[in-house]
Design a protein around this motif. Sequence first.
Motif, mmCIF file in Angstrom:
data_model
loop_
_atom_site.group_PDB
_atom_site.id
_atom_site.type_symbol
_atom_site.label_atom_id
_atom_site.label_comp_id
_atom_site.label_asym_id
_atom_site.label_seq_id
_atom_site.Cartn_x
_atom_site.Cartn_y
_atom_site.Cartn_z
ATOM 1 N N GLY A 218 58.209 89.120 69.800
ATOM 2 C CA GLY A 218 57.655 87.781 69.936
ATOM 3 C C GLY A 218 58.595 86.698 69.461
ATOM 4 N N ASP A 219 59.899 87.019 69.396
ATOM 5 C CA ASP A 219 60.865 86.042 68.894
ATOM 6 C C ASP A 219 61.114 84.914 69.888
ATOM 7 O OD1 ASP A 219 62.011 88.244 70.381
ATOM 8 O OD2 ASP A 219 63.972 87.344 70.025
ATOM 9 N N ARG A 220 60.804 85.149 71.164
ATOM 10 C CA ARG A 220 60.946 84.114 72.185
ATOM 11 C C ARG A 220 59.973 84.425 73.313
ATOM 12 N NH1 ARG A 220 65.202 87.574 72.533
ATOM 13 N NH2 ARG A 220 65.510 88.657 74.527
ATOM 14 N N ARG A 221 59.688 83.434 74.115
ATOM 15 C CA ARG A 221 58.729 83.619 75.195
ATOM 16 C C ARG A 221 59.318 84.536 76.262
ATOM 17 N NH1 ARG A 221 54.148 81.650 76.257
ATOM 18 N NH2 ARG A 221 54.329 80.040 74.666
ATOM 19 N N GLY A 222 58.477 85.440 76.774
ATOM 20 C CA GLY A 222 58.906 86.289 77.867
ATOM 21 C C GLY A 222 59.260 85.461 79.090
ATOM 22 N N LYS A 223 60.185 85.947 79.876
ATOM 23 C CA LYS A 223 60.689 85.193 81.027
ATOM 24 C C LYS A 223 59.561 84.801 81.976
ATOM 25 C CE LYS A 223 64.239 85.496 84.636
ATOM 26 N NZ LYS A 223 65.323 86.344 85.207
ATOM 27 N N TYR A 224 58.567 85.677 82.149
ATOM 28 C CA TYR A 224 57.469 85.407 83.080
ATOM 29 C C TYR A 224 56.132 85.192 82.376
ATOM 30 C CZ TYR A 224 60.808 86.917 86.584
ATOM 31 O OH TYR A 224 61.924 87.024 87.376
ATOM 32 N N THR A 225 56.117 85.273 81.053
ATOM 33 C CA THR A 225 54.866 85.102 80.315
ATOM 34 C C THR A 225 54.359 83.666 80.459
ATOM 35 O OG1 THR A 225 55.527 86.791 78.717
ATOM 36 C CG2 THR A 225 53.795 85.273 78.042
ATOM 37 N N PRO A 226 53.096 83.470 80.845
ATOM 38 C CA PRO A 226 52.589 82.109 81.082
ATOM 39 C C PRO A 226 52.567 81.271 79.808
ATOM 40 C CG PRO A 226 50.820 83.741 81.223
ATOM 41 C CD PRO A 226 52.093 84.512 81.151
ATOM 42 N N ASP A 227 52.650 79.972 79.993
ATOM 43 C CA ASP A 227 52.749 79.054 78.861
ATOM 44 C C ASP A 227 51.519 79.085 77.969
ATOM 45 O OD1 ASP A 227 55.250 78.266 79.676
ATOM 46 O OD2 ASP A 227 54.542 76.501 80.770
ATOM 47 N N TRP A 228 50.346 79.402 78.537
ATOM 48 C CA TRP A 228 49.132 79.360 77.721
ATOM 49 C C TRP A 228 49.091 80.490 76.692
ATOM 50 C CZ3 TRP A 228 45.958 83.491 77.283
ATOM 51 C CH2 TRP A 228 46.014 84.468 78.284
ATOM 52 N N TRP A 229 49.825 81.585 76.949
ATOM 53 C CA TRP A 229 49.789 82.737 76.042
ATOM 54 C C TRP A 229 50.483 82.378 74.739
ATOM 55 C CZ3 TRP A 229 47.101 86.727 74.966
ATOM 56 C CH2 TRP A 229 47.614 87.823 74.283
ATOM 57 N N LYS A 230 49.797 82.555 73.625
ATOM 58 C CA LYS A 230 50.294 82.110 72.327
ATOM 59 C C LYS A 230 51.659 82.715 72.021
ATOM 60 C CE LYS A 230 47.582 85.699 69.960
ATOM 61 N NZ LYS A 230 47.182 86.369 71.198
ATOM 62 N N LEU A 231 52.540 81.902 71.470
ATOM 63 C CA LEU A 231 53.904 82.342 71.206
ATOM 64 C C LEU A 231 53.948 83.454 70.174
ATOM 65 C CD1 LEU A 231 56.830 81.954 71.954
ATOM 66 C CD2 LEU A 231 57.017 80.175 70.217
ATOM 67 N N ARG A 232 52.957 83.502 69.289
ATOM 68 C CA ARG A 232 52.951 84.557 68.277
ATOM 69 C C ARG A 232 52.424 85.880 68.826
ATOM 70 N NH1 ARG A 232 50.875 81.598 62.672
ATOM 71 N NH2 ARG A 232 52.598 80.105 62.506
ATOM 72 N N GLY A 233 51.969 85.886 70.051
ATOM 73 C CA GLY A 233 51.520 87.123 70.673
ATOM 74 C C GLY A 233 52.683 87.861 71.318
ATOM 75 N N SER A 234 52.432 89.079 71.740
ATOM 76 C CA SER A 234 53.466 89.902 72.375
ATOM 77 C C SER A 234 54.013 89.182 73.604
ATOM 78 C CB SER A 234 52.868 91.250 72.775
ATOM 79 O OG SER A 234 52.212 91.847 71.670
ATOM 80 N N GLN A 235 55.326 89.006 73.656
ATOM 81 C CA GLN A 235 55.940 88.193 74.698
ATOM 82 C C GLN A 235 56.632 89.012 75.785
ATOM 83 O OE1 GLN A 235 55.927 84.799 75.155
ATOM 84 N NE2 GLN A 235 54.357 84.785 73.574
ATOM 85 N N TYR A 236 57.232 90.113 75.409
ATOM 86 C CA TYR A 236 57.972 90.911 76.381
ATOM 87 C C TYR A 236 58.157 92.318 75.819
ATOM 88 C CZ TYR A 236 61.953 89.994 73.291
ATOM 89 O OH TYR A 236 62.782 89.910 72.201
ATOM 90 N N GLY A 237 58.578 93.223 76.687
ATOM 91 C CA GLY A 237 58.817 94.592 76.258
ATOM 92 C C GLY A 237 60.198 95.060 76.655
ATOM 93 N N VAL A 238 60.352 96.361 76.673
ATOM 94 C CA VAL A 238 61.600 96.999 77.083
ATOM 95 C C VAL A 238 61.336 97.702 78.411
ATOM 96 C CG1 VAL A 238 63.384 98.673 76.468
ATOM 97 C CG2 VAL A 238 62.233 97.363 74.668
ATOM 98 N N LEU A 239 62.172 97.442 79.399
ATOM 99 C CA LEU A 239 62.016 98.114 80.689
ATOM 100 C C LEU A 239 62.588 99.521 80.575
ATOM 101 C CD1 LEU A 239 61.066 97.757 83.634
ATOM 102 C CD2 LEU A 239 63.432 97.174 84.206
ATOM 103 N N LYS A 240 61.724 100.516 80.766
ATOM 104 C CA LYS A 240 62.132 101.907 80.604
ATOM 105 C C LYS A 240 62.074 102.643 81.937
ATOM 106 C CE LYS A 240 63.134 103.228 77.278
ATOM 107 N NZ LYS A 240 64.461 103.096 76.620
ATOM 108 N N SER A 241 63.056 103.493 82.135
ATOM 109 C CA SER A 241 63.101 104.380 83.294
ATOM 110 C C SER A 241 62.878 105.807 82.814
ATOM 111 C CB SER A 241 64.463 104.272 83.997
ATOM 112 O OG SER A 241 64.648 105.347 84.906
ATOM 113 N N PHE A 242 61.820 106.438 83.323
ATOM 114 C CA PHE A 242 61.534 107.841 83.030
ATOM 115 C C PHE A 242 61.718 108.621 84.331
ATOM 116 C CE2 PHE A 242 58.726 105.263 80.282
ATOM 117 C CZ PHE A 242 59.209 105.637 79.036
#
Length: 306
Positions: free
Chosen positions: A216-240
């Motif tokens: 949550g250190d920065r807003r996710g690239k596609y995360t909408p503006d209404w979603w609180k900045l202190r909430g989960s913003q982005y993850g790690v893209l994993k290939s299995f």
Amino acid sequence: MSSRFLMITPEDGKEVLKCLAAPARLSILELLHASGPLNVNDIADRLDLPQSTTSTHLNQMEEAGLIRTEVQKARKGSQKICHAVHDEIVISFSSPKETVDEAIEVAMPVGLYSGYDVFAPCGMCSQEGIIGYLDNPDTFLAPDRMKAGLLWFTRGYVDYQFPNNARIKGAEIRELELLLELSSEVPGTSDNWPSDITISINGKPIVTWTSPGDFGDRRGKYTPDWWKLRGSQYGVLKSFRVTPTGTFIDGVRVSDTCLADLALLEHRSIRLRIEVPETAKHPGGINIFGRGFGNYDQDIILRLKA
């Protein structure tokens, strides 16, 4: 020794290629490969770069998936440690038509699960707002879940059922790949909050990946503006990936589980379970990012290579 490689095309690897075009970023990658993980100050000192410039480069490299970072305790406060993610980067110039012909791909919205058993804190939201009630597992029954672009829970699982299009076409499967954007789940956020996430196919656990944290250190690239900045913003893209010889995470072989163990051609569907089990060593919850949230505007991708 396993080699961690990344394969890109000029079309889908634009962010990576853009990062590699900067000499300073290439120097950072070379340094991390030669010296191993380093903190931001060490990188700046060794390359004689301003710390602010170094931090900017590192943020761009992390967004492109070239490095990963973790926060560790230091004598005074904390420090960010940077790791190189890949040993090799391969650019494929195969035509798009060849790729489409060889791969059978299905994109599954994160809210289109076929079953679940989750524990609070939990919830889900769409690009427009929160769906149902927070921290109430019964919300996962809500019809609006189909619109979800982000869902989270502390423990439990969600199941997805994909059509087995390779079986329908009578094609022999050479490889199964799952692409997901994931993170841990903690009230607020924390870069250092490990969580063991288990992926199963057709009832067979294929891999457990430990997510490093809830970002949550920065807003996710596609995360909408209404979603609180202190909430989960982005993850790690994993290939299995599961092949005839074993299972791989981001190109690194991690187990002997192979395609034959999944009995894909015996089933009309391919059943995926994403789980934080009760027995996990690090039961740190999970965020599953879909279209409209996080750093990658995509659903859960199942790709069968025939």
